[in-house]
Design a protein around this motif. Structure first.
Motif, PDB file in Angstrom:
ATOM      1  N   TYR A 144      12.813  79.051  45.625  1.00 25.63           N
ATOM      2  CA  TYR A 144      13.478  80.045  46.475  1.00 25.63           C
ATOM      3  C   TYR A 144      14.041  81.160  45.606  1.00 25.63           C
ATOM      4  O   TYR A 144      14.693  80.912  44.595  1.00 25.63           O
ATOM      5  CB  TYR A 144      14.577  79.380  47.299  1.00 25.63           C
ATOM      6  CG  TYR A 144      14.082  78.201  48.092  1.00 25.63           C
ATOM      7  CD1 TYR A 144      13.457  78.372  49.322  1.00 25.63           C
ATOM      8  CD2 TYR A 144      14.213  76.894  47.592  1.00 25.63           C
ATOM      9  CE1 TYR A 144      12.984  77.287  50.054  1.00 25.63           C
ATOM     10  CE2 TYR A 144      13.744  75.810  48.308  1.00 25.63           C
ATOM     11  CZ  TYR A 144      13.131  76.010  49.529  1.00 25.63           C
ATOM     12  OH  TYR A 144      12.659  74.931  50.239  1.00 25.63           O
ATOM     13  N   TYR A 161      14.092  82.159  40.418  1.00 27.16           N
ATOM     14  CA  TYR A 161      13.726  81.232  41.488  1.00 27.16           C
ATOM     15  C   TYR A 161      14.334  79.866  41.185  1.00 27.16           C
ATOM     16  O   TYR A 161      14.528  79.500  40.020  1.00 27.16           O
ATOM     17  CB  TYR A 161      12.207  81.099  41.594  1.00 27.16           C
ATOM     18  CG  TYR A 161      11.519  82.338  42.117  1.00 27.16           C
ATOM     19  CD1 TYR A 161      11.112  82.439  43.441  1.00 27.16           C
ATOM     20  CD2 TYR A 161      11.288  83.429  41.274  1.00 27.16           C
ATOM     21  CE1 TYR A 161      10.479  83.574  43.914  1.00 27.16           C
ATOM     22  CE2 TYR A 161      10.655  84.571  41.738  1.00 27.16           C
ATOM     23  CZ  TYR A 161      10.252  84.638  43.061  1.00 27.16           C
ATOM     24  OH  TYR A 161       9.634  85.768  43.537  1.00 27.16           O
ATOM     25  N   GLU A 180      17.337  84.315  49.916  1.00 28.85           N
ATOM     26  CA  GLU A 180      16.447  83.216  50.272  1.00 28.85           C
ATOM     27  C   GLU A 180      17.020  81.872  49.805  1.00 28.85           C
ATOM     28  O   GLU A 180      16.970  80.876  50.536  1.00 28.85           O
ATOM     29  CB  GLU A 180      15.065  83.442  49.640  1.00 28.85           C
ATOM     30  CG  GLU A 180      14.021  82.431  50.090  1.00 28.85           C
ATOM     31  CD  GLU A 180      12.659  82.677  49.463  1.00 28.85           C
ATOM     32  OE1 GLU A 180      11.698  82.008  49.881  1.00 28.85           O
ATOM     33  OE2 GLU A 180      12.562  83.512  48.541  1.00 28.85           O
ATOM     34  N   LEU A 181      17.587  81.857  48.601  1.00 31.95           N
ATOM     35  CA  LEU A 181      18.172  80.628  48.077  1.00 31.95           C
ATOM     36  C   LEU A 181      19.395  80.209  48.889  1.00 31.95           C
ATOM     37  O   LEU A 181      19.640  79.008  49.070  1.00 31.95           O
ATOM     38  CB  LEU A 181      18.553  80.809  46.603  1.00 31.95           C
ATOM     39  CG  LEU A 181      19.140  79.586  45.899  1.00 31.95           C
ATOM     40  CD1 LEU A 181      18.160  78.417  45.893  1.00 31.95           C
ATOM     41  CD2 LEU A 181      19.552  79.927  44.466  1.00 31.95           C
ATOM     42  N   ALA A 221      18.254  78.257  51.832  1.00 36.39           N
ATOM     43  CA  ALA A 221      17.798  76.930  51.421  1.00 36.39           C
ATOM     44  C   ALA A 221      18.998  76.007  51.150  1.00 36.39           C
ATOM     45  O   ALA A 221      18.963  74.820  51.492  1.00 36.39           O
ATOM     46  CB  ALA A 221      16.918  77.041  50.183  1.00 36.39           C
TER      47      ALA A 221
END
Length: 252
Positions: A139, A151, A216-217, A220
Motif C-alpha cells: 500500500y 510502500y 492508501e496505507l 489499509a
C-alpha cells in the motif's frame, strides 16, 4: 589640620551627587515592580506545589479500562531475543486484552548483525503469521526524506501464549515498509527512519479522526484495526515505546 589638607589634596575626588534625578527614580520604581512580580510568581509556584501535594488522588474504575489503546513499536534491525522480550512485555500488561492492540512498524526489510532472518521475518516467527514478499499486497504512502514514495505491507492477527497455566492474548498489526518497486533490491529497501515510522500511525489517526483525506496505507490500517476489533475511530490513547523497551505490567 595640615595632614588632613594634605590628604585631601592627594586623594579627594568628588562628593556623591544626591540631587534628585527623575531617570534614577523611574529605574528604582521599575526595579521594585520587577521585584514584586518575581516574589509573586514564587508565591504562586509554592501555592501550586502545595495544592498538588494535597490534591485528591484519582481512583480508576472498570469504566476507565474500556478505552481503546494502541501500543506502537517501531523497529529497525533488532534481533529475535530483543523483539521477543518487548512483545512478551506488551502481552503481559494487565490492561484488558480486548481493548489493546500492538502495532509494530518494521522500518524496511533489514537484517541485523548476526541475524539470519530480516526483522520482518523475525516478527513473523514470533507472532506466527505468514510473510511472502512476492505475493503480499503493498500500500502506497508519502514518506519522509528524498524518496517520498514508499510502500508497506500489513499483517494482522492475535498473539497467544500460555503463561502460568492461563492463556494470554495480544491483538497485533505489523506494518512492513517495503520501498518502491524500483529500489526493493536495495539492502535498505523501504528504510525511512524512526520518525517516518511514527508518522505512519500518528498521521493515520490524525487524518481519520479529523476527516482529512486518507492515504492508501491509512485505509489499509483502518481495515486491519477493524479486523482485530478496534476501529480506528475508537482509538483514544497511543502508547509509544521502542523495540528494545520492556514495559511494566501496569504501565497501560
Amino acid at each position: 589640620e595640615d595632614i588632613r589638607g594634605c590628604m585631601d589634596e592627594l586623594f579627594y575626588e568628588a562628593l556623591i551627587d544626591d540631587r534628585y534625578d527623575p531617570v534614577c527614580a523611574k529605574i528604582g520604581i521599575l526595579m521594585y515592580i520587577f521585584l514584586f512580580f518575581v516574589v509573586g510568581m514564587l508565591v504562586v509556584q509554592v501555592m501550586c506545589s502545595l495544592l498538588y501535594l494535597f490534591r485528591k488522588h484519582r481512583t480508576f474504575e472498570d469504566a476507565d479500562l474500556q478505552a481503546a489503546v494502541m501500543i506502537m513499536v517501531p523497529c529497525y534491525n533488532e534481533g529475535d531475543a530483543e523483539l521477543r522480550k518487548t512483545i512478551n512485555s506488551c502481552l503481559m500488561t494487565s490492561y484488558p486484552e480486548e481493548n489493546k492492540c500492538m502495532v509494530v512498524i518494521a522500518d524496511g526489510v533489514i537484517t541485523g548483525n548476526g541475524e539470519v532472518l530480516s526483522t520482518p521475518e523475525i516478527c513473523a516467527n514470533i507472532l506466527e503469521f505468514d510473510i511472502d514478499y512476492e505475493e503480499d499486497a503493498c500500500y502506497h504512502y508519502r514518506s519522509l526524506g528524498k524518496k517520498r514514495d514508499n510502500y508497506a505491507s500489513i499483517y494482522t492477527g492475535t498473539f497467544e501464549k500460555e503463561v502460568d497455566e492461563a492463556e494470554r492474548s495480544l491483538k497485533f498489526i505489523v506494518v512492513v515498509k517495503r520501498g518502491a518497486p524500483e529500489d526493493r533490491q536495495d539492502s535498505r529497501a523501504g528504510n525511512r527512519g524512526k520518525r517516518d515510522s511514527q508518522l505512519i500511525v500518528t498521521g493515520m489517526l490524525n487524518r481519520i479522526h479529523h476527516n482529512r483525506e486518507p492515504q492508501e496505507l491509512d485505509m489499509a490500517l483502518v481495515k486491519a484495526l477493524f479486523q482485530v476489533g478496534l476501529p480506528a475511530k475508537d482509538i483514544e490513547y497511543l502508547m509509544c515505546i521502542d523495540a528494545d523497551t520492556r514495559v511494566h505490567e501496569e504501565s497501560m
